[in-house]
Design a protein around this motif. Sequence first.
Motif, PDB file in Angstrom:
ATOM      1  N   GLU A 109       0.670  -1.044   0.006  1.00  0.00           N
ATOM      2  CA  GLU A 109       0.221  -0.027  -0.104  1.00  0.00           C
ATOM      3  C   GLU A 109       1.033   1.298   0.128  1.00  0.00           C
ATOM      4  OE1 GLU A 109      -3.907   0.205   2.053  1.00  0.00           O
ATOM      5  OE2 GLU A 109      -2.932   1.754   3.360  1.00  0.00           O
ATOM      6  N   ILE A 110       0.411   2.024  -0.808  1.00  0.00           N
ATOM      7  CA  ILE A 110       1.189   3.336  -0.838  1.00  0.00           C
ATOM      8  C   ILE A 110       0.066   4.611  -0.948  1.00  0.00           C
ATOM      9  CG2 ILE A 110       2.714   4.883  -2.431  1.00  0.00           C
ATOM     10  CD1 ILE A 110       3.521   2.434  -3.735  1.00  0.00           C
ATOM     11  N   LYS A 111       0.245   5.656   0.043  1.00  0.00           N
ATOM     12  CA  LYS A 111      -0.736   6.720   0.062  1.00  0.00           C
ATOM     13  C   LYS A 111      -0.072   7.869   0.395  1.00  0.00           C
ATOM     14  CE  LYS A 111      -2.159   6.403   4.771  1.00  0.00           C
ATOM     15  NZ  LYS A 111      -3.270   6.205   5.691  1.00  0.00           N
ATOM     16  N   THR A 112      -0.634   9.193   0.193  1.00  0.00           N
ATOM     17  CA  THR A 112      -0.325  10.361   0.431  1.00  0.00           C
ATOM     18  C   THR A 112      -1.701  10.964   1.115  1.00  0.00           C
ATOM     19  OG1 THR A 112       1.028  10.536  -1.460  1.00  0.00           O
ATOM     20  CG2 THR A 112       0.332  12.431  -0.540  1.00  0.00           C
ATOM     21  N   THR A 113      -1.310  11.488   2.271  1.00  0.00           N
ATOM     22  CA  THR A 113      -2.332  12.289   2.983  1.00  0.00           C
ATOM     23  C   THR A 113      -1.958  13.908   3.264  1.00  0.00           C
ATOM     24  OG1 THR A 113      -1.591  11.594   5.144  1.00  0.00           O
ATOM     25  CG2 THR A 113      -3.332  10.137   3.929  1.00  0.00           C
ATOM     26  N   TYR A 114      -2.911  14.665   3.484  1.00  0.00           N
ATOM     27  CA  TYR A 114      -2.740  15.888   3.834  1.00  0.00           C
ATOM     28  C   TYR A 114      -3.590  16.103   5.388  1.00  0.00           C
ATOM     29  CZ  TYR A 114      -4.292  20.851   4.749  1.00  0.00           C
ATOM     30  OH  TYR A 114      -4.540  22.152   5.266  1.00  0.00           O
ATOM     31  N   GLN A 115      -3.017  16.563   6.340  1.00  0.00           N
ATOM     32  CA  GLN A 115      -3.337  16.836   7.614  1.00  0.00           C
ATOM     33  C   GLN A 115      -3.692  18.244   8.094  1.00  0.00           C
ATOM     34  OE1 GLN A 115      -2.344  14.696  11.352  1.00  0.00           O
ATOM     35  NE2 GLN A 115      -1.613  16.782  12.179  1.00  0.00           N
ATOM     36  N   SER A 116      -4.634  18.659   8.559  1.00  0.00           N
ATOM     37  CA  SER A 116      -4.739  20.158   9.331  1.00  0.00           C
ATOM     38  C   SER A 116      -5.341  19.949  10.803  1.00  0.00           C
ATOM     39  CB  SER A 116      -5.454  21.011   8.353  1.00  0.00           C
ATOM     40  OG  SER A 116      -5.451  22.229   9.068  1.00  0.00           O
ATOM     41  N   SER A 117      -5.034  20.871  11.580  1.00  0.00           N
ATOM     42  CA  SER A 117      -5.644  20.790  12.836  1.00  0.00           C
ATOM     43  C   SER A 117      -5.919  22.242  13.520  1.00  0.00           C
ATOM     44  CB  SER A 117      -4.678  20.024  13.798  1.00  0.00           C
ATOM     45  OG  SER A 117      -3.693  20.777  13.994  1.00  0.00           O
ATOM     46  N   ASN A 118      -6.681  22.100  14.827  1.00  0.00           N
ATOM     47  CA  ASN A 118      -6.764  23.178  15.580  1.00  0.00           C
ATOM     48  C   ASN A 118      -5.313  23.753  16.038  1.00  0.00           C
ATOM     49  OD1 ASN A 118      -9.626  23.022  15.453  1.00  0.00           O
ATOM     50  ND2 ASN A 118      -9.663  22.019  17.381  1.00  0.00           N
ATOM     51  N   ASP A 119      -5.275  25.170  16.204  1.00  0.00           N
ATOM     52  CA  ASP A 119      -4.028  25.355  16.791  1.00  0.00           C
ATOM     53  C   ASP A 119      -3.493  24.577  17.928  1.00  0.00           C
ATOM     54  OD1 ASP A 119      -3.883  27.363  14.684  1.00  0.00           O
ATOM     55  OD2 ASP A 119      -4.097  29.047  15.932  1.00  0.00           O
ATOM     56  N   ILE A 120      -2.165  24.568  17.982  1.00  0.00           N
ATOM     57  CA  ILE A 120      -1.458  23.923  19.111  1.00  0.00           C
ATOM     58  C   ILE A 120      -0.205  24.504  19.630  1.00  0.00           C
ATOM     59  CG2 ILE A 120      -0.667  22.329  17.962  1.00  0.00           C
ATOM     60  CD1 ILE A 120      -0.953  20.211  20.216  1.00  0.00           C
ATOM     61  N   ARG A 121      -0.041  24.565  20.930  1.00  0.00           N
ATOM     62  CA  ARG A 121       1.356  25.123  21.364  1.00  0.00           C
ATOM     63  C   ARG A 121       2.522  24.101  21.493  1.00  0.00           C
ATOM     64  NH1 ARG A 121       2.542  28.215  27.048  1.00  0.00           N
ATOM     65  NH2 ARG A 121       1.820  26.252  27.682  1.00  0.00           N
ATOM     66  N   PHE A 122       3.660  24.003  20.930  1.00  0.00           N
ATOM     67  CA  PHE A 122       4.440  22.814  20.930  1.00  0.00           C
ATOM     68  C   PHE A 122       5.902  23.489  20.981  1.00  0.00           C
ATOM     69  CE2 PHE A 122       3.359  23.877  16.603  1.00  0.00           C
ATOM     70  CZ  PHE A 122       4.495  23.721  16.037  1.00  0.00           C
ATOM     71  N   LEU A 123       6.640  22.545  21.173  1.00  0.00           N
ATOM     72  CA  LEU A 123       8.241  22.714  21.005  1.00  0.00           C
ATOM     73  C   LEU A 123       8.766  22.053  20.150  1.00  0.00           C
ATOM     74  CD1 LEU A 123       8.969  22.108  24.887  1.00  0.00           C
ATOM     75  CD2 LEU A 123       8.915  24.474  23.529  1.00  0.00           C
ATOM     76  N   THR A 124       9.835  22.281  19.190  1.00  0.00           N
ATOM     77  CA  THR A 124      10.485  21.804  18.176  1.00  0.00           C
ATOM     78  C   THR A 124      12.132  21.727  18.795  1.00  0.00           C
ATOM     79  OG1 THR A 124      11.004  23.832  17.130  1.00  0.00           O
ATOM     80  CG2 THR A 124       8.961  22.965  16.650  1.00  0.00           C
ATOM     81  N   ARG A 125      12.707  21.151  18.069  1.00  0.00           N
ATOM     82  CA  ARG A 125      14.123  21.147  18.269  1.00  0.00           C
ATOM     83  C   ARG A 125      14.945  22.308  18.514  1.00  0.00           C
ATOM     84  NH1 ARG A 125      19.374  20.427  16.141  1.00  0.00           N
ATOM     85  NH2 ARG A 125      20.644  18.591  16.917  1.00  0.00           N
ATOM     86  N   GLY A 126      15.537  22.716  19.613  1.00  0.00           N
ATOM     87  CA  GLY A 126      16.145  23.770  19.778  1.00  0.00           C
ATOM     88  C   GLY A 126      15.352  25.106  20.491  1.00  0.00           C
ATOM     89  N   ASP A 127      14.124  24.841  20.678  1.00  0.00           N
ATOM     90  CA  ASP A 127      13.320  25.559  21.314  1.00  0.00           C
ATOM     91  C   ASP A 127      13.619  25.640  22.996  1.00  0.00           C
ATOM     92  OD1 ASP A 127      12.272  26.410  19.218  1.00  0.00           O
ATOM     93  OD2 ASP A 127      10.299  25.207  19.392  1.00  0.00           O
ATOM     94  N   VAL A 128      14.418  24.734  23.434  1.00  0.00           N
ATOM     95  CA  VAL A 128      14.436  24.782  25.112  1.00  0.00           C
ATOM     96  C   VAL A 128      15.917  25.198  25.241  1.00  0.00           C
ATOM     97  CG1 VAL A 128      14.246  23.562  27.017  1.00  0.00           C
ATOM     98  CG2 VAL A 128      12.714  22.973  25.417  1.00  0.00           C
ATOM     99  N   THR A 129      16.212  26.287  26.076  1.00  0.00           N
ATOM    100  CA  THR A 129      17.603  26.821  26.481  1.00  0.00           C
ATOM    101  C   THR A 129      17.769  26.512  27.880  1.00  0.00           C
ATOM    102  OG1 THR A 129      17.572  28.159  24.586  1.00  0.00           O
ATOM    103  CG2 THR A 129      18.829  28.457  26.389  1.00  0.00           C
ATOM    104  N   TYR A 130      18.961  26.002  28.235  1.00  0.00           N
ATOM    105  CA  TYR A 130      19.169  26.132  29.709  1.00  0.00           C
ATOM    106  C   TYR A 130      20.056  27.218  30.017  1.00  0.00           C
ATOM    107  CZ  TYR A 130      20.918  24.374  34.150  1.00  0.00           C
ATOM    108  OH  TYR A 130      21.173  24.263  35.477  1.00  0.00           O
ATOM    109  N   LEU A 131      19.501  27.922  31.328  1.00  0.00           N
ATOM    110  CA  LEU A 131      20.012  28.988  31.794  1.00  0.00           C
ATOM    111  C   LEU A 131      20.829  28.797  32.993  1.00  0.00           C
ATOM    112  CD1 LEU A 131      17.094  31.603  31.540  1.00  0.00           C
ATOM    113  CD2 LEU A 131      19.007  31.056  29.865  1.00  0.00           C
ATOM    114  N   PRO A 132      22.269  28.312  32.898  1.00  0.00           N
ATOM    115  CA  PRO A 132      22.956  27.923  34.081  1.00  0.00           C
ATOM    116  C   PRO A 132      23.178  28.654  35.333  1.00  0.00           C
ATOM    117  CG  PRO A 132      24.382  28.279  32.173  1.00  0.00           C
ATOM    118  CD  PRO A 132      23.063  28.672  31.695  1.00  0.00           C
ATOM    119  N   ASP A 133      22.931  30.149  35.035  1.00  0.00           N
ATOM    120  CA  ASP A 133      23.344  31.238  36.136  1.00  0.00           C
ATOM    121  C   ASP A 133      21.985  31.123  36.920  1.00  0.00           C
ATOM    122  OD1 ASP A 133      25.881  31.795  35.158  1.00  0.00           O
ATOM    123  OD2 ASP A 133      24.992  33.743  34.053  1.00  0.00           O
TER     124      ASP A 133
END
Length: 230
Positions: free
Chosen positions: A177-201
């Motif tokens: 089986e081979i297929k292609t789909t389009y998805q959409s959704s309501n707005d959501i808050r999320f984190l991606t790679r690099g969105d978290v920073t550590y503040l050592p001080d």
Amino acid sequence: MRKSLFLIFFALISHANHAQFFIAGSHLNGSTSIADLRQEAGGLFFPSLSAFMLYEFAANPIQIGLDFGYGIYGSKLERRTDLFPGFTDEFRLRRNNNIVTGMLTMRYLPFVNSKLTPFLEAQFGGNYLYTRYKIRASIDEEAFEAGTDHSEWTLAYRMGAGIQIPMAFWDDHMKLEIKTTYQSSNDIRFLTRGDVTYLPDEGIFEYNYQRGPLQFLTFSVGFVVYDIFY
């Protein structure tokens, strides 16, 4: 759109006693961000695995069922010596951004007697996004600290099309089986790679949240087995 899909699913489920046979399968998926999601979070491409089970009606070329999936849409490893005050040992900080999906699925098969089986697909359900972290001394040791930075879910719908190719050389009931789909959704808050920073001080993590609809194009390849309880 979502209300219409729900009414269709409800009408089909109410006639479940006419089901002809059950179908099951799994997919390896690759999803890429588009539209508003690409503008908000940039280019995202991530793999996922999914599994589904459907049943087909005896009197109609309709299949309905459930689809579940899991993927990681970003991972980051940091080696830090400043995570704990008073200690300069190096620790591994691994953070994964995860997505879990659950969908009601409806398929329409316009040509049921052809060798190749095309289909149209509509799905309605939800996406659950969560970001987890683990801290360990080395890669082969158990994590001594782990937790969830953020989690949130949203309603979503998908529209797609695909084709099934017989695999008679392997099994008469199995198809590629081979297929292609389009998805959409309501707005959501999320984190991606690099969105978290550590503040050592300050000894805290700083979160730079993204927000927007989860709009993807997904390309899938896998297999499907017909009449699994035969």
